[in-house]
Design an enzyme around this catalytic site. Structure first.
Site, PDB file in Angstrom:
ATOM      1  N   GLU A 192      -2.680  -1.789  -3.081  1.00  0.00           N
ATOM      2  CA  GLU A 192      -3.752  -0.992  -2.511  1.00  0.00           C
ATOM      3  C   GLU A 192      -3.370   0.481  -2.584  1.00  0.00           C
ATOM      4  O   GLU A 192      -2.186   0.818  -2.512  1.00  0.00           O
ATOM      5  CB  GLU A 192      -3.964  -1.345  -1.033  1.00  0.00           C
ATOM      6  CG  GLU A 192      -4.333  -2.769  -0.759  1.00  0.00           C
ATOM      7  CD  GLU A 192      -4.487  -3.028   0.733  1.00  0.00           C
ATOM      8  OE1 GLU A 192      -5.098  -4.058   1.076  1.00  0.00           O
ATOM      9  OE2 GLU A 192      -3.992  -2.218   1.545  1.00  0.00           O
TER      10      GLU A 192
ATOM     11  N   HIS B 127      -8.078  -5.765   7.365  1.00  0.00           N
ATOM     12  CA  HIS B 127      -7.863  -4.743   8.386  1.00  0.00           C
ATOM     13  C   HIS B 127      -8.163  -5.328   9.765  1.00  0.00           C
ATOM     14  O   HIS B 127      -9.305  -5.610  10.095  1.00  0.00           O
ATOM     15  CB  HIS B 127      -8.694  -3.480   8.156  1.00  0.00           C
ATOM     16  CG  HIS B 127      -8.012  -2.256   8.733  1.00  0.00           C
ATOM     17  ND1 HIS B 127      -7.165  -1.458   8.005  1.00  0.00           N
ATOM     18  CD2 HIS B 127      -8.031  -1.728   9.972  1.00  0.00           C
ATOM     19  CE1 HIS B 127      -6.710  -0.476   8.750  1.00  0.00           C
ATOM     20  NE2 HIS B 127      -7.210  -0.629   9.961  1.00  0.00           N
TER      21      HIS B 127
ATOM     22  N   HIS C 213       0.859  -1.181   0.000  1.00  0.00           N
ATOM     23  CA  HIS C 213       0.000   0.000   0.000  1.00  0.00           C
ATOM     24  C   HIS C 213       0.898   1.235   0.000  1.00  0.00           C
ATOM     25  O   HIS C 213       1.161   1.827   1.050  1.00  0.00           O
ATOM     26  CB  HIS C 213      -0.915  -0.008   1.225  1.00  0.00           C
ATOM     27  CG  HIS C 213      -1.988   1.030   1.193  1.00  0.00           C
ATOM     28  ND1 HIS C 213      -3.257   0.809   1.685  1.00  0.00           N
ATOM     29  CD2 HIS C 213      -1.993   2.312   0.735  1.00  0.00           C
ATOM     30  CE1 HIS C 213      -3.988   1.907   1.531  1.00  0.00           C
ATOM     31  NE2 HIS C 213      -3.238   2.825   0.961  1.00  0.00           N
TER      32      HIS C 213
END
Length: 253
Positions: free
Chosen positions: A85, A206, A58
């Protein structure tokens, strides 16, 4: 006595859920001292060798953990899936994804300078924009996943925008798991069922960890992929990276 077997349930129980390991925290450790220790590229190769089904990164504009150059090099050396991401409202991110052509891009509505992702897309409000961006990446042959809260209407909006998958933002599940896991998972089951009915793949991520992952998989057996970084790397400090990857894989059945 005649026993009726639910074939659909059996198939669901045997659905393979991939473990994609987010290596941002490894890059954070490297960046804290400069130099190249730990070596992020070696870590990506080793995580793959230890049994992970993919690598997630990410990158953020300030490159405070994964650098854009890391992403380019990781794509060259891994054999499993790469999931990038990030915030598609940043042109730099769009350019990186189109250049490296990962197997999957996950669109996350980060704000500038955000420490970690903390909300999903409003897929109704931003339908036109998401439709445009999903098309850009799909035209390049990249599977698209949209990061969403576990709300049925947001799933419907994501489907209307043309995404391939949704990634369910699981912080609320993880936060409430210990106090009432049935209530905690209920919105995710409903959202995942809607996604399945609309023909979307389902990812999740998450704050999933070794304690709450197995129950989530039991309740949403058709989940395609979980992306886990922070908890897995924390566990690896005590248990070792190779061992931890196998433990997480075991939670996924």
């Amino acid at each position: 006595m005649k026993i009726t077997i639910n074939k659909g349930l059996i198939l669901g129980m045997h659905h393979i859920t991939k473990l994609s390991v987010n290596i941002n925290k490894i890059a954070t450790l490297r960046n804290s001292r400069g130099g190249n220790n730990p070596d992020v590229l070696k870590a990506a190769r080793d995580i793959e060798r230890f049994g992970a089904d993919g690598i997630t990164v990410h990158p953020r504009p300030d490159e405070r953990h994964i650098r854009y150059s890391d992403v380019r090099e990781i794509k060259k050396i891994i054999n499993t899936e790469l999931n990038i991401e990030g915030n598609c409202r940043e042109q730099k991110f769009i350019d990186l994804v189109l250049e490296t052509k990962p197997q999957q891009v996950t669109l996350v509505p980060d704000d500038l300078g955000q420490i970690t992702s903390d909300h999903g897309w409003d897929t109704i409000k931003h339908k036109d924009y998401l439709t445009e961006m999903i098309g850009v990446f799909q035209q390049a042959g990249i599977r698209v996943s949209v990061f969403v809260d576990p709300v049925v209407e947001m799933i419907e909006g994501a489907a209307a925008a043309g995404t391939n998958r949704v990634e369910l933002y699981t912080e609320a599940y993880a936060k409430n798991y210990l106090s009432n896991k049935e209530n905690a998972v209920a919105p995710y089951v409903a959202a995942a069922q809607k996604a399945k009915a609309l023909g979307l793949g389902v990812n999740a991520g998450h704050d999933l960890d070794m304690h709450n992952l197995s129950y989530f998989k039991e309740q949403v057996p058709w989940v395609d992929e979980v992306s886990i970084g922070h908890a897995l790397i924390c566990d690896a400090l005590y248990l070792g990276l190779e061992n931890v990857i196998q433990l997480y894989k075991r939670q996924l059945g």
